[in-house]
Design an enzyme around this catalytic site. Structure first.
Site, PDB file in Angstrom:
ATOM      1  N   ARG A  12       0.828  -1.213   0.000  1.00 11.38           N
ATOM      2  CA  ARG A  12       0.000   0.000   0.000  1.00 11.38           C
ATOM      3  C   ARG A  12       0.859   1.259   0.000  1.00 11.38           C
ATOM      4  O   ARG A  12       0.509   2.277  -0.612  1.00 11.38           O
ATOM      5  CB  ARG A  12      -0.905  -0.032   1.232  1.00 11.38           C
ATOM      6  CG  ARG A  12      -1.940   1.074   1.294  1.00 11.38           C
ATOM      7  CD  ARG A  12      -3.005   0.718   2.310  1.00 11.38           C
ATOM      8  NE  ARG A  12      -3.983   1.790   2.447  1.00 11.38           N
ATOM      9  CZ  ARG A  12      -4.043   2.610   3.497  1.00 11.38           C
ATOM     10  NH1 ARG A  12      -3.186   2.463   4.496  1.00 11.38           N
ATOM     11  NH2 ARG A  12      -4.958   3.547   3.554  1.00 11.38           N
ATOM     12  N   HIS A  28       0.374   4.376  -2.556  1.00 10.33           N
ATOM     13  CA  HIS A  28       0.108   5.742  -2.124  1.00 10.33           C
ATOM     14  C   HIS A  28       1.230   6.689  -2.546  1.00 10.33           C
ATOM     15  O   HIS A  28       0.985   7.890  -2.712  1.00 10.33           O
ATOM     16  CB  HIS A  28      -0.080   5.785  -0.605  1.00 10.33           C
ATOM     17  CG  HIS A  28      -1.447   5.366  -0.173  1.00 10.33           C
ATOM     18  ND1 HIS A  28      -2.207   6.075   0.730  1.00 10.33           N
ATOM     19  CD2 HIS A  28      -2.205   4.297  -0.530  1.00 10.33           C
ATOM     20  CE1 HIS A  28      -3.372   5.462   0.909  1.00 10.33           C
ATOM     21  NE2 HIS A  28      -3.379   4.374   0.167  1.00 10.33           N
ATOM     22  N   ASN A  49      -3.767   9.074   4.617  1.00 12.99           N
ATOM     23  CA  ASN A  49      -2.539   8.461   5.137  1.00 12.99           C
ATOM     24  C   ASN A  49      -2.392   8.505   6.651  1.00 12.99           C
ATOM     25  O   ASN A  49      -1.807   7.590   7.250  1.00 12.99           O
ATOM     26  CB  ASN A  49      -1.316   9.145   4.518  1.00 12.99           C
ATOM     27  CG  ASN A  49      -1.231   8.959   3.018  1.00 12.99           C
ATOM     28  OD1 ASN A  49      -1.785   8.010   2.464  1.00 12.99           O
ATOM     29  ND2 ASN A  49      -0.537   9.862   2.337  1.00 12.99           N
ATOM     30  N   HIS A  52      -6.427  -6.036  -2.575  1.00 16.50           N
ATOM     31  CA  HIS A  52      -7.250  -6.134  -1.370  1.00 16.50           C
ATOM     32  C   HIS A  52      -7.542  -7.573  -0.991  1.00 16.50           C
ATOM     33  O   HIS A  52      -8.414  -7.833  -0.171  1.00 16.50           O
ATOM     34  CB  HIS A  52      -8.551  -5.360  -1.560  1.00 16.50           C
ATOM     35  CG  HIS A  52      -8.365  -3.875  -1.551  1.00 16.50           C
ATOM     36  ND1 HIS A  52      -9.382  -2.991  -1.830  1.00 16.50           N
ATOM     37  CD2 HIS A  52      -7.261  -3.115  -1.304  1.00 16.50           C
ATOM     38  CE1 HIS A  52      -8.918  -1.750  -1.746  1.00 16.50           C
ATOM     39  NE2 HIS A  52      -7.635  -1.804  -1.433  1.00 16.50           N
TER      40      HIS A  52
END
Length: 327
Positions: A59, A63, A91, A190
């Site tokens: 992740r 990001h 975040n 996911h």
């Protein structure tokens, strides 16, 4: 005239190469040959200590790439007048793994000072995080430089929200040069990890949405479990697995889940519920039926994502400490 025509054709062909041609497979072969071994060792140790860390590091790369490109801007701490991306809404209290990257960077600075960029560390760590959980491997193209700045506003603007509509997700990915196929494949990340109550509360307490997702009430027990974890108020940081079936494995179970209305996030379920043309649903079915196909597509989309707005040469630097620009 013939020469000019040939020159135009050559320039056109060069323009189609894309960023991935500027990154190379063995970028550190001569300057820091131990780089991948050092990253892999530290990642495996971190995941053994904290199983959630595999999803966290994957992740972190995502990001990073969605804000200004894959330039390690997400790792920068606030300094002077610059506000860290870590403080942005998507975040703050949510991203993890910074200490793992710090440890890897420290060891690489001991082995080969100012050679390996933090952006490249993130790309390698994301690949190894997937592999350590049983997912596919892929060749990571290297040679990125680190950003000299962060973008707090960009992190608030460009990272998809967990309750995004399908239209919003498609537009967001398109902004970064990623198509619908990439959106579906990368959503498969996911299949591992956990989400905070704050991220899925809206979906599980929306009665009208429940009627839409599951008119036969087949999966109301699933929603009751989620509501027991995440009430209408409070417990914002309570965690639930993104994939209740195989939360510790990187596999294709995510796609089976969303076909059954068992996606944890609203942005998971919209891939099926808001796909009025049915094309995305076909891709979801294909991945649910064929894990090898999903793995291959995911690896290709990760390579593509890893090339978003990459910095080269003098456009950036190799930070000595991933949290601060060099002085």
């Amino acid at each position: 005239m013939v020469f000019i025509t040939l020159l135009v054709l050559v320039l056109q062909s060069l323009s189609t190469f894309g960023d991935e041609q500027l990154l190379v497979r063995d970028y550190y072969k001569e300057t820091c040959p131990m780089v991948e071994e050092i990253v892999r060792y530290n990642l495996q140790f971190a995941v053994l200590k904290n199983p959630r860390m595999a999803a966290s590091l994957l992740r972190l790369h995502f990001h990073d790439c969605f804000v200004m490109g894959c330039d390690a801007s997400v790792l920068l701490d606030s300094y002077g007048g610059m506000v860290s991306e870590k403080q942005a809404g998507p975040n703050v209290n949510s991203l993890h793994g910074f200490e793992v990257i710090d440890r890897i960077k420290y060891q690489l600075e001991e082995a080969c000072p100012l050679i390996v960029s933090c952006a490249d560390i993130l790309a390698i760590a994301a690949r190894d995080a997937v592999a350590v959980r049983g997912g596919p491997g892929w060749e990571v193209y290297l040679g990125r430089k680190d950003s000299l700045k962060a973008s707090f506003d960009g992190a608030n603007q460009f990272i998809p929200a967990p309750n995004s509509s399908l239209e919003t997700l498609i537009a967001n990915f398109k902004q970064h040069g990623l198509d619908i196929g990439d959106l579906v494949a990368l959503s498969g990340s996911h299949t591992m990890g956990k989400a905070r109550c704050l991220s899925f509360r809206q979906q599980i307490h929306d009665e009208s949405a429940e009627e839409h997702y599951d008119k036969y009430k087949r999966y109301t027990p699933f929603r009751r479990i989620l509501r027991s974890i995440c009430p209408k108020t409070g417990k914002d940081n309570q965690l639930a697995p993104l994939d209740f079936e195989t939360p510790a494995r990187f596999d294709n179970h995510y796609f089976l889940n969303i076909l059954e209305g068992r996606g944890l996030l609203g942005s998971d379920n919209v891939l099926v519920t808001e796909d009025h043309e049915g094309e995305i649903r076909k891709q979801v079915w294909a991945y649910a039926s064929d894990q090898k196909l999903f793995f291959a597509s995911f690896a290709n989309s990760m390579i593509k994502m890893g090339n978003i707005n990459v910095l080269y040469g003098n456009e950036g630097e190799v930070r000595k400490n991933c949290r601060f620009v060099n002085t």
